[in-house]
Design an enzyme around this catalytic site. Structure first.
Site, PDB file in Angstrom:
ATOM      1  N   ARG A 207      -5.351 -14.976  -5.931  1.00 35.56           N
ATOM      2  CA  ARG A 207      -6.605 -14.158  -5.481  1.00 35.56           C
ATOM      3  C   ARG A 207      -7.945 -15.120  -5.373  1.00 35.56           C
ATOM      4  O   ARG A 207      -8.550 -15.615  -4.349  1.00 35.56           O
ATOM      5  CB  ARG A 207      -6.884 -12.748  -5.125  1.00 35.56           C
ATOM      6  CG  ARG A 207      -5.868 -12.091  -5.736  1.00 35.56           C
ATOM      7  CD  ARG A 207      -6.628 -10.735  -6.130  1.00 35.56           C
ATOM      8  NE  ARG A 207      -4.959 -10.147  -6.515  1.00 35.56           N
ATOM      9  CZ  ARG A 207      -4.610  -9.157  -7.627  1.00 35.56           C
ATOM     10  NH1 ARG A 207      -5.309  -9.406  -8.964  1.00 35.56           N
ATOM     11  NH2 ARG A 207      -3.815  -8.802  -7.629  1.00 35.56           N
ATOM     12  N   PHE A 222       0.884  -6.049   2.203  1.00 36.89           N
ATOM     13  CA  PHE A 222       1.661  -5.854   0.963  1.00 36.89           C
ATOM     14  C   PHE A 222       0.463  -5.687  -0.188  1.00 36.89           C
ATOM     15  O   PHE A 222       0.642  -6.201  -1.101  1.00 36.89           O
ATOM     16  CB  PHE A 222       2.706  -6.743   0.758  1.00 36.89           C
ATOM     17  CG  PHE A 222       3.663  -7.052   1.840  1.00 36.89           C
ATOM     18  CD1 PHE A 222       5.164  -6.176   2.107  1.00 36.89           C
ATOM     19  CD2 PHE A 222       3.753  -7.678   2.643  1.00 36.89           C
ATOM     20  CE1 PHE A 222       5.603  -5.931   3.004  1.00 36.89           C
ATOM     21  CE2 PHE A 222       5.152  -8.010   3.526  1.00 36.89           C
ATOM     22  CZ  PHE A 222       5.725  -7.261   3.613  1.00 36.89           C
ATOM     23  N   ASP A 243      -0.501  -1.341   3.893  1.00 34.11           N
ATOM     24  CA  ASP A 243       0.961  -0.984   3.073  1.00 34.11           C
ATOM     25  C   ASP A 243       1.474  -0.146   3.307  1.00 34.11           C
ATOM     26  O   ASP A 243       0.629   0.718   3.677  1.00 34.11           O
ATOM     27  CB  ASP A 243      -0.005  -0.681   1.449  1.00 34.11           C
ATOM     28  CG  ASP A 243       1.406  -1.244   0.542  1.00 34.11           C
ATOM     29  OD1 ASP A 243       1.151  -2.401  -0.454  1.00 34.11           O
ATOM     30  OD2 ASP A 243       1.949   0.333   0.272  1.00 34.11           O
ATOM     31  N   ASN A 270       5.056   0.210   7.773  1.00 33.28           N
ATOM     32  CA  ASN A 270       5.256  -0.509   7.454  1.00 33.28           C
ATOM     33  C   ASN A 270       4.938  -2.411   8.202  1.00 33.28           C
ATOM     34  O   ASN A 270       4.828  -2.509   9.544  1.00 33.28           O
ATOM     35  CB  ASN A 270       7.619  -0.462   8.505  1.00 33.28           C
ATOM     36  CG  ASN A 270       8.093  -0.867   7.831  1.00 33.28           C
ATOM     37  OD1 ASN A 270       8.307  -2.392   7.859  1.00 33.28           O
ATOM     38  ND2 ASN A 270       9.767  -0.639   7.184  1.00 33.28           N
ATOM     39  N   ASP A 291       2.289 -10.615   0.950  1.00 23.77           N
ATOM     40  CA  ASP A 291       2.693 -10.917  -0.697  1.00 23.77           C
ATOM     41  C   ASP A 291       4.496  -9.740  -0.555  1.00 23.77           C
ATOM     42  O   ASP A 291       3.302  -8.595  -1.336  1.00 23.77           O
ATOM     43  CB  ASP A 291       1.462 -10.504  -1.701  1.00 23.77           C
ATOM     44  CG  ASP A 291       1.740 -10.151  -2.741  1.00 23.77           C
ATOM     45  OD1 ASP A 291       2.547 -11.055  -3.279  1.00 23.77           O
ATOM     46  OD2 ASP A 291       0.926  -9.666  -3.492  1.00 23.77           O
ATOM     47  N   CYS A 331       7.850 -13.103  -5.434  1.00 22.34           N
ATOM     48  CA  CYS A 331       8.069 -13.010  -6.704  1.00 22.34           C
ATOM     49  C   CYS A 331       9.291 -12.563  -6.729  1.00 22.34           C
ATOM     50  O   CYS A 331       9.800 -11.867  -8.026  1.00 22.34           O
ATOM     51  CB  CYS A 331       7.300 -11.252  -6.949  1.00 22.34           C
ATOM     52  SG  CYS A 331       7.055 -10.721  -6.111  1.00 22.34           S
TER      53      CYS A 331
END
Ligand code: SAH
Length: 388
Positions: A207, A222, A243, A270, A291, A331
């Site tokens: 960030r 996200f 989100d 979405n 993300d 991730c």
């Protein structure tokens, strides 16, 4: 006190020699240890290869603690906790929340401890650590002086260990809401119900890095409780955070208000649908953050995950104004950095965009990677610039 012994195969010994702390059940030759015990590990010829946590349920039967003949007890845990905490202090992190213990990478396999202000939130992800929790709690009280310790032992991976999913206060009192600061942003964290242990602490440094490039109109997808949106908002004219969770969106709005960031709008949508809709409307952004949650939770899910990454990166590159920045993350540890880079490259080709990599990043320094354990390198983050 003599410890139970577990005998492993020569293939298991080879793994330990190569620096990997996990021994799979198929490499256990003989064990009479109870699940959760700290054991001595012996090789096929009877030589002691080290000390480990034993699980009688998980495919990962042994998690190595040391490669020494000395039994691993309270002193070892004390020294390792002390070092892990001292390392985080040395990092001079500009936040009141950070990870204190990152499992394998702190030589405390399957233990996670995060600090949120005066409180600690931990996770015991194996039978061995679960059994040691009273001792670990005592040591944490002594070394970190928290006002309270919460065990967020509700991740699903505990089921693989035959452990229950539960949330318990282990020490002191832990409030429903903890206020923490990350850089200039303050958040209200729900340690009992928030994702992971409350916040995505692993993105803190990404960030900060992203804020150096952010400008103009920002799309943060996200967004969870607005991690990137709030950190980047001061550098931007207008911020749209998306989100799928209504709860998350409510928290983004509260966090934006609390921090006096009037240029942040949040929508419960979405991302896959909304990116398509924004493209159809011909919208343009100067900065975009992608993300997503881990699309590939296991190897079988990798092909589908890659097509998910391709789709969002392709759409984001189309929405990005020339000269704009895309901060794109994965991730999923099952998707390597190389595979992720290939997907982004193919998205750039399909978007007819020339794209430069400005920074190649990973999880924050308080979540280090153990060099010999690829599984501990899970978060990839590229900062890209669309040329032209
Ligand atoms: N960027 C955040 C962390 C993101 S975690 C931070 O810096 O803190 C992933 C988030 O994606 C979760 O909040 C989850 O609710 C959201 N999510 C998952 N699938 C989604 C989808 N298809 N569309 C929008 N949001 C989604």
């Amino acid at each position: 006190m003599s410890q139970p012994t577990v005998v492993i195969s020569s293939r298991g010994e080879e793994r330990i020699r190569n620096g990997h702390p996990w021994i799979y059940r198929s490499d256990v030759a003989k064990s009479d240890a109870e699940g959760g015990a700290t054991v001595t590990v012996a090789g096929s010829r009877g030589r002691t290869v080290g000390q480990a946590l034993y699980s009688d349920r998980s495919e990962i039967a042994l998690r190595m603690l040391t490669r020494s003949a000395e039994p691993a007890g309270r002193d070892l845990w004390r020294a390792r906790l002390e070092r892990a905490i001292a390392f985080r202090e040395a990092l001079r992190i500009d936040a009141t929340a950070c990870r204190l213990v990152h499992g394998e990478a702190d030589l405390m396999p399957s233990l996670v401890v995060d600090r949120y202000g005066d409180y600690l939130v931990l996770q015991a992800l194996s039978q061995g650590v679960d059994r040691l929790l009273p001792q670990i709690t005592e040591l944490l009280v002594e070394l970190a002086h928290p006002a309270g310790i919460l065990a967020r032992n509700d991740p699903r991976v505990r089921l693989l260990e035959g452990l229950e999913q539960r949330v318990d206060v282990l020490h002191g009192e832990v409030p429903e809401v903890i206020e923490v600061r990350e850089g200039r942003v303050t958040y209200h964290v729900d340690p009992y119900r928030g994702q992971k242990t409350g916040l995505f602490l692993d993105q803190r440094e990404n960030r900060v890095a992203a804020a150096q490039y952010a400008r103009g109109r920002l799309l943060d997808t996200f967004s969870y409780n607005g991690g990137f949106a709030l950190a980047l908002a001061p550098a931007c004219e207008e911020v749209l955070a998306i989100d799928i969770s209504e709860d998350a969106v409510a928290r983004i709005r509260q966090n934006a208000e609390r921090n006096g960031l009037a240029n942040v709008q949040a929508r419960a949508m979405n991302v896959f649908d909304e990116l398509r809709e924004l493209e159809r409307r011909g919208e343009r952004f100067d900065t975009i953050v992608l993300d997503p949650p881990a699309f590939a939770k296991n190897k079988a899910a990798v092909p589908k995950a890659l097509s998910g990454y391709k789709e969002i990166n392709l759409r984001a590159l189309k929405l990005l104004a020339p000269g704009g920045f895309l901060i794109t993350c994965s991730c999923s540890y099952n998707v390597s950095e190389g595979a992720f880079a290939d997907v982004i490259a193919s998205a750039a080709v399909d978007a007819h965009a020339d794209v430069a990599v400005v920074e190649k990043r990973m999880q924050g320094r308080d979540h280090p990677v153990l060099l010999t354990v690829p599984e501990t390198f899970y978060l990839k983050c590229f900062i890209l610039r669309k040329l032209g």
